[in-house]
Design an enzyme around this catalytic site. Structure first.
Site, PDB file in Angstrom:
ATOM      1  N   CYS A   1     -12.869 -44.653  23.236  1.00 27.36           N
ATOM      2  CA  CYS A   1     -13.837 -43.700  23.793  1.00 27.36           C
ATOM      3  C   CYS A   1     -14.770 -43.284  22.649  1.00 27.36           C
ATOM      4  O   CYS A   1     -14.300 -42.895  21.580  1.00 27.36           O
ATOM      5  CB  CYS A   1     -13.082 -42.495  24.341  1.00 27.36           C
ATOM      6  SG  CYS A   1     -14.119 -41.063  24.647  1.00 27.36           S
TER       7      CYS A   1
ATOM      8  N   TYR B   1       0.795  -1.225   0.000  1.00 24.61           N
ATOM      9  CA  TYR B   1       0.000   0.000   0.000  1.00 24.61           C
ATOM     10  C   TYR B   1       0.832   1.281   0.000  1.00 24.61           C
ATOM     11  O   TYR B   1       0.282   2.356   0.148  1.00 24.61           O
ATOM     12  CB  TYR B   1      -0.988   0.010   1.169  1.00 24.61           C
ATOM     13  CG  TYR B   1      -0.385  -0.282   2.531  1.00 24.61           C
ATOM     14  CD1 TYR B   1       0.541   0.573   3.096  1.00 24.61           C
ATOM     15  CD2 TYR B   1      -0.762  -1.418   3.241  1.00 24.61           C
ATOM     16  CE1 TYR B   1       1.095   0.312   4.326  1.00 24.61           C
ATOM     17  CE2 TYR B   1      -0.216  -1.686   4.486  1.00 24.61           C
ATOM     18  CZ  TYR B   1       0.724  -0.817   5.020  1.00 24.61           C
ATOM     19  OH  TYR B   1       1.276  -1.079   6.241  1.00 24.61           O
TER      20      TYR B   1
ATOM     21  N   LYS C   1     -12.415   3.220  11.611  1.00 27.63           N
ATOM     22  CA  LYS C   1     -12.527   1.852  12.145  1.00 27.63           C
ATOM     23  C   LYS C   1     -13.950   1.289  12.060  1.00 27.63           C
ATOM     24  O   LYS C   1     -14.925   2.012  12.277  1.00 27.63           O
ATOM     25  CB  LYS C   1     -12.081   1.827  13.623  1.00 27.63           C
ATOM     26  CG  LYS C   1     -10.642   2.234  13.840  1.00 27.63           C
ATOM     27  CD  LYS C   1      -9.649   1.236  13.265  1.00 27.63           C
ATOM     28  CE  LYS C   1      -9.492   0.026  14.133  1.00 27.63           C
ATOM     29  NZ  LYS C   1      -8.538   0.215  15.221  1.00 27.63           N
TER      30      LYS C   1
ATOM     31  N   CYS D   1     -16.520 -41.119  28.206  1.00 24.56           N
ATOM     32  CA  CYS D   1     -16.399 -42.550  28.509  1.00 24.56           C
ATOM     33  C   CYS D   1     -15.992 -42.810  29.959  1.00 24.56           C
ATOM     34  O   CYS D   1     -15.840 -43.944  30.378  1.00 24.56           O
ATOM     35  CB  CYS D   1     -15.402 -43.217  27.567  1.00 24.56           C
ATOM     36  SG  CYS D   1     -13.712 -42.719  27.897  1.00 24.56           S
TER      37      CYS D   1
END
Ligand code: IVH
Length: 690
Positions: free
Chosen positions: A444, A238, A327, A424
């Site tokens: 499990c 930029y 913002k 489990c």
């Protein structure tokens, strides 16, 4: 320039044409890279591109003297560093003042207009990318240096890492390229890549990363550029920091166009606006559409276009008067943490998550948020019933930032990791040095559903036709209790499942049958052992040759496999120590699944460096430290992380420190790089002869 490698001139014709050929291939590949990574508009197939790269690699392998750092094959050329050098920015890297509403934006505009005595101007609107700023310096068209912003005056030299970002050109061609110039931009981690990386981490039993921005920063600060290269970082440029003897655009918009023409990636969302109404429209438009982008943005950046006006306006401290960050509304909100629950991952990791009173955060309703791990919860002092700040960082997964301590009422209580698996009921444990607590019961049910899906997935056993829905149906119908049971399913059983026809059942049986011939690395990978991805599985197979040898190997033997460290070795040994894992292997064997690799294992004991422990420190010229360690392991040696009495040799590169002191204290034999290379060479000769 092309012939400058031969200052004495006089090349044989064949060489000259090879050089030209290489040059042409590079230009063609750079052109395709630009179309693919910068313009997102490829014009050739991946196969064609791969073919060009392979041809270039082959030519460069035959003519190593023609390899230059700007060749597209050399993005990851460098060895790991011991640290980053500090870099002074020729002109400070500025930050931006913020406007949080339209009044503040208007006030900024009016101040600028007053200082410019009422002159009119265009403004350039850009998106404010949520990443980290970098400065790229080019000399004679080549990327000479890349640095982080740091404190704005000094940053870190992260050139080798920035070179791995494919949308950053290594070479800028064409007439009128300034002899020296600096481009600034924002490096970011794409959202899609971030989610994928975290999925992989979780499936390997690692804690997920918090957000794309920090992960981008962490990736750029890796000492080993190969790690950075494995991350899909990207950039938008930029600004032009400076340009010596080059074109001098007189507006910011002309700079963006100029950078785009030079081959840099500028953001297609950039726009010129001539009034504040247009700026507001730009802002509102992106506020609505930002979720559709593959990168996080936290606002718009508005910049006054004419550079002469920018100069006139100057800066206040580190903030230019000619630009402002407008913002987007905060993506943080406050809500009640109702509960902390546990989700059991495929590798058995107990992943805590927050159940929240639903709250709207930046346009999306958030009901749950990740909590990473126990230490994170403790560090942030998050308690059940707290009011908490919730954030959607980088627009990806909601996070709990921390508690609002002032709103505590006394009803809050600390969270404890459950001592038993919530699914489990098996006792859980947190291995030393690890962030996560685990349920180690491989059967499990919660883990098992995920493990089973992984087992049948592509890259593992690759059972075509077994999608997620069917896999869950098979588990629900109790046709499988562990992954080994896949091979005792019958067509009749499949037919009892909902929406299962004769044909699909037949096809599925066929693909289950075919999977018995999968290569051994796929099978090891399919077992879903914590920290064992495909590459590790492949290295294990190369070393041991069969499932049984891997299953019987002790931790020490396992660490002699390239790429296997103590943590991975421990995980493998723990996996095979379990009765349930052995039962699976027996089921696979009985079903006729191929458990040998067909390639003879490399028996460690007969290899030249067998029984020797070595430690490598400092920076080597010829290879990276991890490459050196892998070479030692390939030759049968083992690698230690610190110098002890067991260490036979300490290999020292440039910049070695405390390890060298320790070796001198213990009288350990020290090898400099030249002697180390000789040792490798001799070992290789020995190995070839045996
Ligand atoms: S311009 C005055 N443009 O925001 C020039 N910065 O708060 C300052 N950033 O450090 C930079 N996207 O890391 C500019 N399109 C964009 C940007 C951008 C993100 C970041 C950059 C800078 C910070 C300033």
């Amino acid at each position: 320039m092309i012939y400058s490698y031969y200052p004495c001139g006089g090349l044989p014709m064949a060489e000259l044409s090879t050089e030209r050929h290489i040059q042409q291939l590079r230009e063609e590949i750079d052109g395709h890279n630009h179309r693919y990574y910068v313009l997102d508009d490829p014009v050739v197939s991946d196969a064609h591109y791969d073919d060009l790269m392979n041809r270039l690699r082959e030519l460069e392998a035959d003519y190593p003297e023609l390899v230059t750092p700007d060749s597209p094959t050399q993005r990851v050329g460098a060895s790991p560093l011991e640290g980053f050098d500090e870099v002074e920015h020729p002109s400070p890297m500025l930050s931006l003042a913020n406007a949080f509403d339209t009044d503040q934006l208007r006030a900024w505009h009016k101040r600028a207009q007053d200082l410019l005595e009422g002159a009119g101007f265009d403004m350039v609107c850009e998106l404010k990318i949520d990443g980290l700023a970098v400065a790229l310096t080019y000399e004679d068209g080549r990327l000479a240096r890349g640095a982080t912003r740091g404190d704005g005056l000094r940053g870190e030299d992260v050139t080798s890492n920035l070179r791995t970002i494919k949308s950053i050109p290594l070479l800028v061609r064409g007439n009128g390229v300034p002899r020296r110039f600096e481009v600034r931009g924002e490096v970011y981690f794409p959202k899609s890549g971030f989610l994928k990386l975290n999925e992989e981490r979780v499936s390997q039993g690692e804690a997920p990363y918090a957000n794309p921005r920090n992960t981008a920063a962490g990736s750029l600060r890796q000492l080993d550029p190969r790690i950075t290269a494995s991350r899909p970082l990207d950039i938008f440029v930029y600004a032009l920091g400076y340009a010596e003897d080059g074109a001098a655009p007189d507006t910011h918009w002309a700079i963006l166009e100029y950078l785009k023409d030079l081959g840099f990636k500028t953001n297609p969302a950039n726009a010129v606006c001539s009034t504040l109404e247009e700026v507001e429209a730009y802002y509102r438009d992106w506020l609505e559409r930002k979720e559709s982008l593959d990168y996080g943005v936290d606002g718009a950046v508005v910049k006054i276009d004419p550079l002469s006006y920018q100069r006139h306006l100057g800066s206040v401290g580190r903030e230019p008067r000619w630009a402002i960050a407008y913002k987007f509304p905060a993506t943080q909100e406050i809500t009640r943490l109702l509960d902390i629950r546990i989700n059991v991952g495929r590798t058995g990791s107990l992943n805590p998550y927050a159940v929240l009173e639903p709250v709207n955060v930046g346009g999306a309703t958030v009901k749950m948020a990740t909590l990473h791990n126990e230490d994170d919860i403790r560090r942030k002092d998050i308690r059940v019933n707290d009011w908490v700040v919730v954030e959607r960082a980088g627009e990806v997964i909601p996070q709990v930032v921390g508690p609002v301590v002032s709103r505590r009422s006394g009803e809050e209580f600390e969270f404890e990791m459950p001592p038993h698996c919530p699914v489990c009921d098996t006792p859980t444990a947190r291995p030393e040095g690890e962030a996560m607590t685990y349920c180690f019961n491989t059967v499990c049910p919660a883990q098992f559903a995920r493990l089973f899906m992984h087992f049948v997935s592509r890259g593992a056993m690759d059972i075509e036709g077994m999608g997620e829905r069917l896999a869950l149906a098979v588990i629900d119908a109790e046709l499988v209790k562990d992954v080994g049971d896949l091979y005792s399913i019958t067509a009749e059983q499949l037919l009892t499942l909902e929406r299962m026809g004769e044909k699909s059942a037949g096809n599925l049986m066929k693909s289950i049958e075919m999977s018995k011939e999968r290569p051994l690395p796929n099978i090891i990978y399919a077992l879903g052992i914590r920290h064992v991805g495909y590459e590790t599985a492949d290295a294990l197979v190369r070393h041991f040759g069969s499932m049984d040898s891997i299953a019987q190997a002790c931790e020490e033997e396992l660490t002699s496999v390239p790429g296997v460290g103590p943590k991975v070795a421990q995980s493998i040994a723990a996996h095979f120590a379990q009765e349930s894992s052995r039962a699976v292997i027996e089921k696979l064997r009985r079903a006729g699944v191929q458990l040998e690799s067909g390639v003879a294992a490399q028996d460690g004991s007969s290899r030249p460096l067998a029984g020797l422990q070595m430690v490598v420190t400092g920076r080597l010229d010829a290879m990276s430290r991890s490459q050196a360690e892998d070479r030692i392991k390939e030759l049968g040696g083992s690698v230690g992380s610190s110098v002890s009495k067991k260490t036979r040799f300490l290999v020292v590169g440039e910049g070695s420190g405390s390890k060298l002191d320790q070796a001198q204290k213990l009288g350990t034999e020290i090898l400099d790089e030249a002697r180390f290379l000789k040792l490798l060479e001799r070992s290789l000769v020995e190995e070839a002869a045996s």
